[in-house]
Design a protein around this motif. Structure first.
Motif, mmCIF file in Angstrom:
data_model
loop_
_atom_site.group_PDB
_atom_site.id
_atom_site.type_symbol
_atom_site.label_atom_id
_atom_site.label_comp_id
_atom_site.label_asym_id
_atom_site.label_seq_id
_atom_site.Cartn_x
_atom_site.Cartn_y
_atom_site.Cartn_z
ATOM 1 N N SER A 101 -5.698 -9.758 2.374
ATOM 2 C CA SER A 101 -5.536 -8.333 2.664
ATOM 3 C C SER A 101 -4.368 -8.083 3.606
ATOM 4 N N ALA A 102 -4.225 -8.950 4.614
ATOM 5 C CA ALA A 102 -3.136 -8.774 5.575
ATOM 6 C C ALA A 102 -1.774 -8.995 4.917
ATOM 7 N N LEU A 125 3.258 -6.706 2.715
ATOM 8 C CA LEU A 125 4.224 -6.625 1.617
ATOM 9 C C LEU A 125 4.556 -5.183 1.238
ATOM 10 N N GLU A 126 3.728 -4.233 1.664
ATOM 11 C CA GLU A 126 3.987 -2.820 1.382
ATOM 12 C C GLU A 126 4.778 -2.140 2.493
ATOM 13 N N GLN A 127 5.112 -2.883 3.560
ATOM 14 C CA GLN A 127 5.854 -2.289 4.675
ATOM 15 C C GLN A 127 7.310 -2.055 4.294
ATOM 16 N N ASN A 144 9.925 -15.851 -1.495
ATOM 17 C CA ASN A 144 9.378 -16.901 -0.623
ATOM 18 C C ASN A 144 9.914 -16.777 0.796
ATOM 19 N N ARG A 145 11.195 -16.432 0.930
ATOM 20 C CA ARG A 145 11.770 -16.283 2.274
ATOM 21 C C ARG A 145 11.148 -15.083 2.985
ATOM 22 N N ILE A 146 10.921 -14.009 2.250
ATOM 23 C CA ILE A 146 10.282 -12.832 2.852
ATOM 24 C C ILE A 146 8.851 -13.168 3.263
ATOM 25 N N LEU A 147 8.162 -13.874 2.371
ATOM 26 C CA LEU A 147 6.754 -14.177 2.614
ATOM 27 C C LEU A 147 6.573 -15.112 3.803
ATOM 28 N N PHE A 148 7.313 -16.219 3.803
ATOM 29 C CA PHE A 148 7.106 -17.228 4.841
ATOM 30 C C PHE A 148 7.965 -16.999 6.085
ATOM 31 N N GLY A 149 9.022 -16.224 5.958
ATOM 32 C CA GLY A 149 9.887 -15.985 7.112
ATOM 33 C C GLY A 149 9.529 -14.765 7.912
ATOM 34 N N ASN A 150 8.925 -13.759 7.261
ATOM 35 C CA ASN A 150 8.632 -12.506 7.953
ATOM 36 C C ASN A 150 7.159 -12.111 7.888
ATOM 37 N N VAL A 151 6.627 -12.094 6.691
ATOM 38 C CA VAL A 151 5.264 -11.597 6.501
ATOM 39 C C VAL A 151 4.241 -12.484 7.201
ATOM 40 N N LEU A 152 4.407 -13.801 7.063
ATOM 41 C CA LEU A 152 3.417 -14.726 7.608
ATOM 42 C C LEU A 152 3.312 -14.622 9.129
ATOM 43 N N LYS A 153 4.432 -14.323 9.809
ATOM 44 C CA LYS A 153 4.387 -14.179 11.263
ATOM 45 C C LYS A 153 3.490 -13.009 11.667
ATOM 46 N N SER A 154 3.612 -11.901 10.968
ATOM 47 C CA SER A 154 2.773 -10.736 11.273
ATOM 48 C C SER A 154 1.310 -11.014 10.960
ATOM 49 N N VAL A 155 1.061 -11.747 9.880
ATOM 50 C CA VAL A 155 -0.316 -12.080 9.512
ATOM 51 C C VAL A 155 -0.951 -12.967 10.571
ATOM 52 N N LEU A 156 -0.202 -13.936 11.074
ATOM 53 C CA LEU A 156 -0.729 -14.828 12.107
ATOM 54 C C LEU A 156 -1.135 -14.053 13.353
ATOM 55 N N LEU A 157 -0.346 -13.038 13.720
ATOM 56 C CA LEU A 157 -0.697 -12.225 14.878
ATOM 57 C C LEU A 157 -2.028 -11.509 14.670
#
Length: 313
Positions: A198-199, A204-206, A220-233
């Motif tokens: 869900s996160a 991904l809709e931002q 993949n770069r968007i997912l692991f470079g940007n999105v994943l950091k926000s999800v971890l928070l």
């Protein structure tokens, strides 16, 4: 930061005191007399005069308010009295059981993180495909099965049928920790996989993701470079709360696998009406939850200044 920390600590104090009051009053409602229990556990016979002297010594003849204040004063110093059953200091017994629970909690949490994040990311990346549906089915089953049923399934297949792990856990080396930790990890993995999915989909809709795509960055770069950091928070607080639950001791799992941790100690104390142990366990549960929640808030504030400002407001 100091002001924020002080504010959080001041908020935790009344909550902790409220838990100690409930722990003392609820356990005080037991119909079992502490002196009679001590007499039966010692195997001797005491006269009424000796029983009355012991009640006076334990402070059981004092008003409940006086008993609570004395108990709280001792508890804050780490003195929860002696077990009615074993006669050992409660804190000593608790410290003996705690390492087993810490080991179990650490392995269960590690399993959860290693499984839920890849599965959640995979489910979000391939939304509405067979992979997403398969992972959703696992999450549904993991959330639906009660802990004791999952434990029995793992015991049947991995211990009895395939003989990979011991049935009784304690004292069997590293293999002894795998099945009880896996039992705890199944339900948590199912929950966190859905949370991660869900996160990731929300991120991904931002707008910044649309901008990154417009600049030609790969998925993949968007997912692991940007999105994943926000999800971890977002997942930090949930992970810390789960750690608090695990450190409190998962009583059913520890009892099924005969894992000699604080959860099993609490179950044994309830069955034997060992009031000092039950009180210590309740206070421990409250303290570990409040402490880890505070650490999670501080960590979120350090990693994301927006969360810190929101908390200060």
């Amino acid at each position: 930061m100091k002001k924020y920390l002080l504010k959080r600590l001041l908020c935790l104090i009344p909550v902790f005191l409220g838990v100690t009051i409930l722990a003392f009053l609820l356990t005080g409602l037991s119909s079992v007399d502490a002196v009679d229990l001590k007499e039966s556990s010692s195997g001797g016979v005491m006269s009424e005069a000796e029983k009355e002297a012991m009640r006076e010594e334990l402070g059981l003849n004092e008003p409940k308010a006086v008993q609570y204040l004395q108990w709280l004063k001792n508890a804050l110093r780490g003195d929860f009295g002696e077990s009615y059953v074993s006669g050992k200091p409660v804190l000593v017994s608790f410290c003996e059981k705690l390492p087993a629970t810490i080991a179990l909690a650490a392995l269960a949490l590690a399993m959860t993180v290693c499984l839920s994040f890849p599965l959640g990311i995979l489910s979000a990346k391939y939304q509405n495909t067979w992979a997403d549906r398969s992972i959703s089915l696992f999450c549904f089953a993991g959330n639906s099965f009660p802990g004791f049923f999952t434990a029995l399934l793992l015991l049947y297949f991995f211990s009895l049928k395939w003989n990979l792990f011991p049935v009784l856990s304690m004292g069997k080396g590293w293999k002894s920790c795998v099945l009880p930790a896996a039992t705890l990890a199944v339900s948590m993995t199912a929950k966190y996989t859905r949370q991660v999915r869900s996160a990731v989909l929300a991120e991904l809709e931002q707008e910044y993701v649309a901008g990154a795509r417009a600049r030609g960055l790969s998925e993949n770069r968007i997912l692991f470079g940007n999105v994943l950091k926000s999800v971890l928070l977002r997942m930090v607080t949930l992970l810390f709360l789960s750690a608090g639950s695990l450190l409190g001791g998962t009583a059913i799992v520890e009892t099924i696998f005969m894992w000699n941790g604080v959860g099993k100690m609490a179950v044994d104390a309830v069955s034997m009406h060992d009031i000092p142990v039950i009180q210590a366990y309740l206070v421990w549960m409250a303290a570990i939850y409040l402490l880890l929640h505070l650490i999670a808030d501080l960590l979120m504030g350090a990693l994301d200044p927006r969360a810190k400002l929101e908390g200060m407001r």
